[in-house]
Design a protein around this motif. Sequence first.
Motif, PDB file in Angstrom:
ATOM      1  N   HIS A 195       0.832  -1.198   0.000  1.00 43.96           N
ATOM      2  CA  HIS A 195       0.000   0.000   0.000  1.00 43.96           C
ATOM      3  C   HIS A 195       0.866   1.247   0.000  1.00 43.96           C
ATOM      4  O   HIS A 195       2.008   1.231   0.491  1.00 43.96           O
ATOM      5  N   ASN A 196       0.323   2.312  -0.547  1.00 39.87           N
ATOM      6  CA  ASN A 196       1.040   3.586  -0.502  1.00 39.87           C
ATOM      7  C   ASN A 196       1.043   4.133   0.919  1.00 39.87           C
ATOM      8  O   ASN A 196       0.179   3.813   1.740  1.00 39.87           O
ATOM      9  N   SER A 197       2.000   4.988   1.207  1.00 40.67           N
ATOM     10  CA  SER A 197       2.072   5.609   2.527  1.00 40.67           C
ATOM     11  C   SER A 197       1.088   6.776   2.601  1.00 40.67           C
ATOM     12  O   SER A 197       0.615   7.289   1.578  1.00 40.67           O
ATOM     13  N   GLU A 200       2.309   9.775   0.672  1.00 43.24           N
ATOM     14  CA  GLU A 200       2.108   9.729  -0.773  1.00 43.24           C
ATOM     15  C   GLU A 200       0.654  10.040  -1.143  1.00 43.24           C
ATOM     16  O   GLU A 200       0.386  10.700  -2.146  1.00 43.24           O
ATOM     17  N   VAL A 201      -0.271   9.582  -0.323  1.00 42.14           N
ATOM     18  CA  VAL A 201      -1.686   9.786  -0.609  1.00 42.14           C
ATOM     19  C   VAL A 201      -2.101  11.235  -0.404  1.00 42.14           C
ATOM     20  O   VAL A 201      -2.819  11.822  -1.229  1.00 42.14           O
ATOM     21  N   SER A 260       0.882  14.115  -2.377  1.00 44.00           N
ATOM     22  CA  SER A 260       1.261  14.027  -3.787  1.00 44.00           C
ATOM     23  C   SER A 260       0.178  14.669  -4.642  1.00 44.00           C
ATOM     24  O   SER A 260      -1.009  14.366  -4.477  1.00 44.00           O
ATOM     25  N   PHE A 268      -4.763   4.550  -1.675  1.00 40.59           N
ATOM     26  CA  PHE A 268      -3.756   3.759  -0.981  1.00 40.59           C
ATOM     27  C   PHE A 268      -3.339   2.537  -1.800  1.00 40.59           C
ATOM     28  O   PHE A 268      -2.244   2.011  -1.624  1.00 40.59           O
ATOM     29  N   CYS A 269      -4.233   2.085  -2.693  1.00 41.18           N
ATOM     30  CA  CYS A 269      -3.939   0.898  -3.504  1.00 41.18           C
ATOM     31  C   CYS A 269      -3.442   1.251  -4.900  1.00 41.18           C
ATOM     32  O   CYS A 269      -3.065   0.360  -5.668  1.00 41.18           O
ATOM     33  N   ASP A 303      -1.099   2.243  -7.895  1.00 39.21           N
ATOM     34  CA  ASP A 303       0.322   2.097  -8.199  1.00 39.21           C
ATOM     35  C   ASP A 303       0.863   3.442  -8.655  1.00 39.21           C
ATOM     36  O   ASP A 303       0.689   3.843  -9.802  1.00 39.21           O
ATOM     37  N   MET A 304       1.522   4.144  -7.739  1.00 36.94           N
ATOM     38  CA  MET A 304       2.002   5.493  -8.034  1.00 36.94           C
ATOM     39  C   MET A 304       3.080   5.506  -9.120  1.00 36.94           C
ATOM     40  O   MET A 304       3.305   6.527  -9.769  1.00 36.94           O
ATOM     41  N   THR A 305       3.757   4.375  -9.318  1.00 44.39           N
ATOM     42  CA  THR A 305       4.838   4.328 -10.304  1.00 44.39           C
ATOM     43  C   THR A 305       4.326   4.075 -11.718  1.00 44.39           C
ATOM     44  O   THR A 305       5.092   4.141 -12.675  1.00 44.39           O
TER      45      THR A 305
END
Length: 433
Positions: free
Chosen positions: A107-109, A112-113, A116, A185-186, A188-190
């Motif tokens: 999960h993203n931190s 990041e949520v 960002s 949170f789920c 994929d930021m990349t």
Amino acid sequence: MLAPTSSQKFLSYITGLLTVCGWQASVASAGYLSGTMIQGLIALTDSSYTSHSWHGMLLYWAAIFFAVFINTVISSLLPKFEGLILILHILGFFAILLPLLIFSSPHNSAGEVFTSFLNGGGWPTQGLSFFVGITGSVFAFVGADSAVHMSEEIQNASIVVPRSIMLSIVLNGTLGFGMILATLFCLDMTNISAVLDTDTGYPFMEIFLQATNSTAGAATMASIITVLGLCSAVGLLASASRMSWSFARDRGLPGWRLLQRVDPRTSVPVWAIAVTTLIACLLSIINIGSEVAFNDAISLTVASLNSSYLMASGLLLYRRCRGDIKSLSDLDSGVYSDLTNTAGSPLTWGPWHIPGAFGIFVNAVACMYMVVILFFSFWPPATPVTAATMNFSSLVTGAVVVFGVVYYAVWGRKVYTGPVIEIEQKSRGNSFR
């Protein structure tokens, strides 16, 4: 009734016309979203599928005719149908949320949520990008007043309708906010570009696929949202047709003699439903030639409805500041003491209102919010602006207003006198209308 006496009739007409057009566009929006989400499900489960605009149009028609069937053939079951959808709505929330959180890893931190920001439109500042992008979120709130247009079919409407509106906002706002957090949170930021450029046309389907790593699981989760979207068309058609019927009864629409008719057996405004359906189906044909033109046409959902909200809210603020709205106990008793909130009669508060300075503050904030929303709803989504990305909603909304002014000046002012008021008077055990 809130406007100054000299402009009551005209402002009433323009507000009614904007509301009718906004609701007509909302039905088209529901049909379009339902049809294209079904297309997205096909693309998700069959990689060889090639999407065509006419496929979406036929699925769009299927969604609209499903709504027509519920609203006409089995109209007596509409309340039970809506109750069933409420249950599916709540259960569907958990059916999507739990797999999304359980199967998605890592999960993203929180950083990041919540810290960002993206500026996919190429705007010079992040703040400007935020306001241009907020229109998409506003679309989800449009139509929260749908219960108002069903008031004449609801017992004790002055209490039940406001309660249902507030409950729906609290319930859907809570569930929606929770789902947004889970999705972020789920995400994929990349690989955000893969989500935005998905073949399904809907990023949430790609997020489900990435989270579960299962086509069947993602399709099941997306199907819940698609079914709920399809069912929303039922409620939107019900509200839009009642709004058209009501305005036609007030002689505000061309062909009002036909549109005001109701089925004597079911008391359903069949002609209003038929015309609403016809308009929605005709609008879908535009999408075959130009998706941009179609989106500009249905942009009335945000622009027209928020314009009507702003006019009503602004006039309410005007009356609040003048202290023109009284409580029923403040009025002197008389022959017409029960006739209030109509042209030429006293203005009184209903059972639902926020009194005093706090009410004025809330009213003022609402007006400022709608001004901001209206202003940015006319902006293009990205720069540089091309013919394909230009936002022509200002042109469409302006055309509706111009048509309304011309029609009112030429014909409407001769037959439109304002909302029709039905008065029931009891005398010696009998009732008269």
